[in-house]
Design an enzyme around this catalytic site. Structure first.
Site, PDB file in Angstrom:
ATOM      1  N   ASP A  93      59.861  34.858 100.215  1.00 29.84           N
ATOM      2  CA  ASP A  93      60.232  33.293 100.671  1.00 29.84           C
ATOM      3  C   ASP A  93      59.891  32.426 100.606  1.00 29.84           C
ATOM      4  O   ASP A  93      58.536  31.710  99.700  1.00 29.84           O
ATOM      5  CB  ASP A  93      59.944  34.040 102.371  1.00 29.84           C
ATOM      6  CG  ASP A  93      58.776  34.586 102.453  1.00 29.84           C
ATOM      7  OD1 ASP A  93      57.844  33.960 101.856  1.00 29.84           O
ATOM      8  OD2 ASP A  93      58.576  34.967 103.730  1.00 29.84           O
ATOM      9  N   LYS A 121      63.507  32.036 104.480  1.00 32.38           N
ATOM     10  CA  LYS A 121      64.015  31.230 105.633  1.00 32.38           C
ATOM     11  C   LYS A 121      64.058  29.807 105.539  1.00 32.38           C
ATOM     12  O   LYS A 121      62.519  29.586 105.966  1.00 32.38           O
ATOM     13  CB  LYS A 121      63.663  31.670 107.112  1.00 32.38           C
ATOM     14  CG  LYS A 121      63.785  33.480 107.213  1.00 32.38           C
ATOM     15  CD  LYS A 121      63.887  33.899 108.394  1.00 32.38           C
ATOM     16  CE  LYS A 121      63.661  35.489 107.825  1.00 32.38           C
ATOM     17  NZ  LYS A 121      62.459  35.958 107.913  1.00 32.38           N
ATOM     18  N   MET A 128      53.781  26.804 112.738  1.00 34.45           N
ATOM     19  CA  MET A 128      55.601  26.203 112.999  1.00 34.45           C
ATOM     20  C   MET A 128      55.685  25.585 114.264  1.00 34.45           C
ATOM     21  O   MET A 128      56.607  25.633 115.463  1.00 34.45           O
ATOM     22  CB  MET A 128      56.306  27.958 113.566  1.00 34.45           C
ATOM     23  CG  MET A 128      56.082  28.698 112.590  1.00 34.45           C
ATOM     24  SD  MET A 128      56.887  30.133 112.987  1.00 34.45           S
ATOM     25  CE  MET A 128      56.260  30.922 114.276  1.00 34.45           C
TER      26      MET A 128
HETATM   27  N1  SAH Z   1      52.020  34.653 107.608  1.00 33.47           N
HETATM   28  C1  SAH Z   1      52.070  33.255 107.725  1.00 33.47           C
HETATM   29  C2  SAH Z   1      52.479  32.379 108.700  1.00 33.47           C
HETATM   30  C3  SAH Z   1      54.672  32.563 108.940  1.00 33.47           C
HETATM   31  S1  SAH Z   1      54.953  31.210 110.192  1.00 33.47           S
HETATM   32  C4  SAH Z   1      50.387  33.093 107.715  1.00 33.47           C
HETATM   33  O1  SAH Z   1      49.604  34.072 107.904  1.00 33.47           O
HETATM   34  O2  SAH Z   1      50.360  32.096 107.193  1.00 33.47           O
HETATM   35  C5  SAH Z   1      55.438  29.833 109.160  1.00 33.47           C
HETATM   36  C6  SAH Z   1      54.072  28.956 109.214  1.00 33.47           C
HETATM   37  O3  SAH Z   1      52.997  28.642 108.660  1.00 33.47           O
HETATM   38  C7  SAH Z   1      54.952  27.251 109.165  1.00 33.47           C
HETATM   39  O4  SAH Z   1      55.723  26.870 110.383  1.00 33.47           O
HETATM   40  C8  SAH Z   1      53.237  26.645 108.988  1.00 33.47           C
HETATM   41  O5  SAH Z   1      52.991  26.535 110.191  1.00 33.47           O
HETATM   42  C9  SAH Z   1      52.513  27.705 108.890  1.00 33.47           C
HETATM   43  N2  SAH Z   1      52.221  28.106 106.758  1.00 33.47           N
HETATM   44  C10 SAH Z   1      52.376  28.793 106.767  1.00 33.47           C
HETATM   45  N3  SAH Z   1      51.786  28.536 104.697  1.00 33.47           N
HETATM   46  C11 SAH Z   1      51.134  27.173 105.295  1.00 33.47           C
HETATM   47  C12 SAH Z   1      50.224  26.222 104.335  1.00 33.47           C
HETATM   48  N4  SAH Z   1      50.053  26.888 103.554  1.00 33.47           N
HETATM   49  N5  SAH Z   1      50.028  24.812 104.848  1.00 33.47           N
HETATM   50  C13 SAH Z   1      50.306  24.440 106.419  1.00 33.47           C
HETATM   51  N6  SAH Z   1      50.562  25.726 106.803  1.00 33.47           N
HETATM   52  C14 SAH Z   1      51.271  26.653 106.566  1.00 33.47           C
END
Ligand code: SAH
Length: 511
Positions: free
Chosen positions: A40, A62, A177
């Protein structure tokens, strides 16, 4: 994973927060072996390069704008692929159990009797803060942290948070998010008693080259984020630990922080350059424009290998020549012991090291990076009449063999490899140049210049390269750029990759 005849397996793998080196060892292992990778938006595109040749890559991302595949379609796809006997990796950003719908996908697999494995990953909830210099816990400041979804539907009573309870927590709050609802989150917290002066930071694309941080207080963060134009994906960190950033920040201090640097060397030689760039905090973008290939006519090569014991000396002038030589030996079933009485010389330490990896010691190493250097040290060791074997590139200069012949040696030269132009994924490079996502291009030979321009044919190269720093390893390479009307921004005094990167760092930091 246990494999059963006829049925495949699915591994749900956490890709980590973005930097491709932050995946787990197990995750990487599964990625390299997978027949199919379903990924994704948050999983780094650079990770996908670890896929084995021919692996199928399916985008199921998504994006905030819309879904490529909906959740049910993804779950069904995984089932179908496994039933077809594939080993499937479902790659998810961060950790797969943090807001990543591990439940939905695994439930369907379980219901269909498909074996699966779940590999945890480093969540952005922790990695993004610490890459911005913010530890989520800190002695006497915060003794807990709370990861909260910011993506709440305010009109839906079942999913909305108990803001009063959240506001009472004394630990660090980390919202995922939540960028589009930042103002609402800040207002809720202040409304339920949090001081408007509470420190807040947003970290966008944490651990990636695009990492960006905006900080402020509950009272002004929304305005600051709007002014900076900072968007998704970002984590929101609320609490006194945010203030530690001023002392602890480290990523931004690295000399190549935030720079995406194109490496044009061949795939086999790029990795060391890439590693050095990463050590300096930059992001390498490998765009190999040359590759080594076997010579069209292998007869002279094979003839030399069949007669190795008759030579007195074997001379290597490049790592490529070494690799091709020993590969061909193995292919022809020529035993290494046929080199028992052959003395070995090499140009440059790198070439010598490549030979010694095969357990053969190099007697003479030319200190210079050019053939003349070897000639200086070889001169008094080689005797007239001795037989010298010289595997080389098709386009190599002839200085060394010619000089040895003049000294009375019997020199056998042959093409051990040729260099060919390649141009993969030109479109991706062009798109990145156009959207100003490339900061630097490094050139390590005249051929890399020539081939890059060949790859960009049909595009306005001068326009695409506007504002991009051009770095050449030495005068020949610089000349090739100048002949195309381009300005060379960086050229080191010694013609090595570390020197090139040192000169680049100095240039970018205005030294
Ligand atoms: N499973 C993922 C989270 C998925 S929800 C995890 O553990 O990181 C998606 C959200 O994750 C985004 O809206 C953002 O808030 C955050 N996110 C994911 N990668 C990121 C990154 N490299 N830097 C900042 N926020 C990130």
């Amino acid at each position: 994973m246990i494999e059963r005849a006829g049925i495949g397996t699915v591994a749900l793998v956490g890709a980590g927060p973005g930097d491709p080196r932050l995946i787990t060892v197990r995750g990487r292992e599964l990625l390299e072996r997978a027949d199919v990778i379903v990924y994704d938006r948050l999983a780094s595109p650079r990770l996908l390069r670890a896929a084995k040749p021919g692996a199928e890559l399916i985008y199921a991302g998504k994006s905030p704008e819309g879904n490529a595949l909906d959740q049910e379609e993804i779950s069904l796809l995984l089932v179908r692929l496994a039933q077809a006997g594939k080993s499937v990796v479902r790659l998810k950003g961060g950790d797969p159990s943090v807001f990543a719908r591990v439940g939905e996908e695994m439930e369907l697999l379980a219901a269909n009797g498909i074996p699966y494995e779940i590999v945890p990953g480093i969540t952005s909830a922790l990695a993004a803060p610490i890459f911005a210099g913010i530890p989520v816990t800190y002695k006497n400041v915060a003794s807990s942290f709370h990861v909260i979804s910011g993506h709440e539907d305010p009109d839906s009573p079942e999913t909305s948070h108990d803001w009063e309870a959240i506001s009472r927590l004394s630990g660090t709050l980390v919202f995922l998010m939540g960028v589009s609802r930042l103002q609402a989150i800040a207002s809720q917290l202040m409304h339920h008693g949090r001081s408007p002066q509470t420190p807040v930071a947003l970290v966008r694309w944490g651990t990636r080259v695009e990492q960006e941080t905006v900080s402020g207080t509950l009272a002004d963060i929304a305005d600051r984020v709007a002014a900076a134009g900072l968007k998704n994906p970002a984590v929101i960190i609320v609490g006194e630990v945010v203030a530690l950033r001023d002392k602890i920040r480290w990523v931004e201090k690295r000399p190549l922080f935030g720079r995406r640097i194109v490496v044009t060397r061949s795939r086999s030689q790029a990795s060391e350059t890439s590693r050095l760039i990463e050590e300096l905090g930059g992001e390498p973008y490998e765009y190999p424009v040359i590759e080594t290939a076997w010579p069209d006519d292998l007869t002279p090569f094979d003839a030399a290998l069949a007669n190795l014991p008759q030579y007195d000396w074997l001379i290597f002038t490049s790592v490529n020549a070494v690799e091709m030589f020993f590969q061909r030996m193995r292919h022809n079933r020529v035993d290494i012991r046929s080199l028992a009485s052959v003395r070995i010389a090499a140009v440059g330490q790198k070439t010598a090291q490549a030979v010694e990896r095969y357990g053969l010691l190099v007697e003479v190493v030319g200190e210079e990076f050019i053939a003349e250097g070897l000639l200086d040290v070889l001169g008094d060791r080689i005797a007239p009449g001795q037989k010298v074997l010289f595997p080389r590139a098709d386009i190599a200069r002839r200085v060394l063999p010619d000089a040895l012949r003049q000294a009375g040696c019997d020199v056998t030269e042959f093409d051990a490899y040729r260099t060919v132009a390649v141009a993969d994924e030109t479109q991706e490079l062009v798109t990145m140049l156009r959207s100003k996502q490339i900061d630097v291009i490094t050139f390590t030979s005249g051929s890399t210049v020539k081939n890059l321009f060949a790859a960009l044919e049909g595009h306005d190269a001068a326009d695409l390269l506007q504002g991009v720093v051009l770095a050449a390893i030495g005068p020949q390479t610089a000349k090739a750029l100048q002949e195309r009307g381009l300005q060379v921004d960086v050229m080191p005094d010694t013609y090595t990759i570390p020197a090139l990167l040192a000169a680049l760092t100095a240039h970018l930091n205005g030294e």
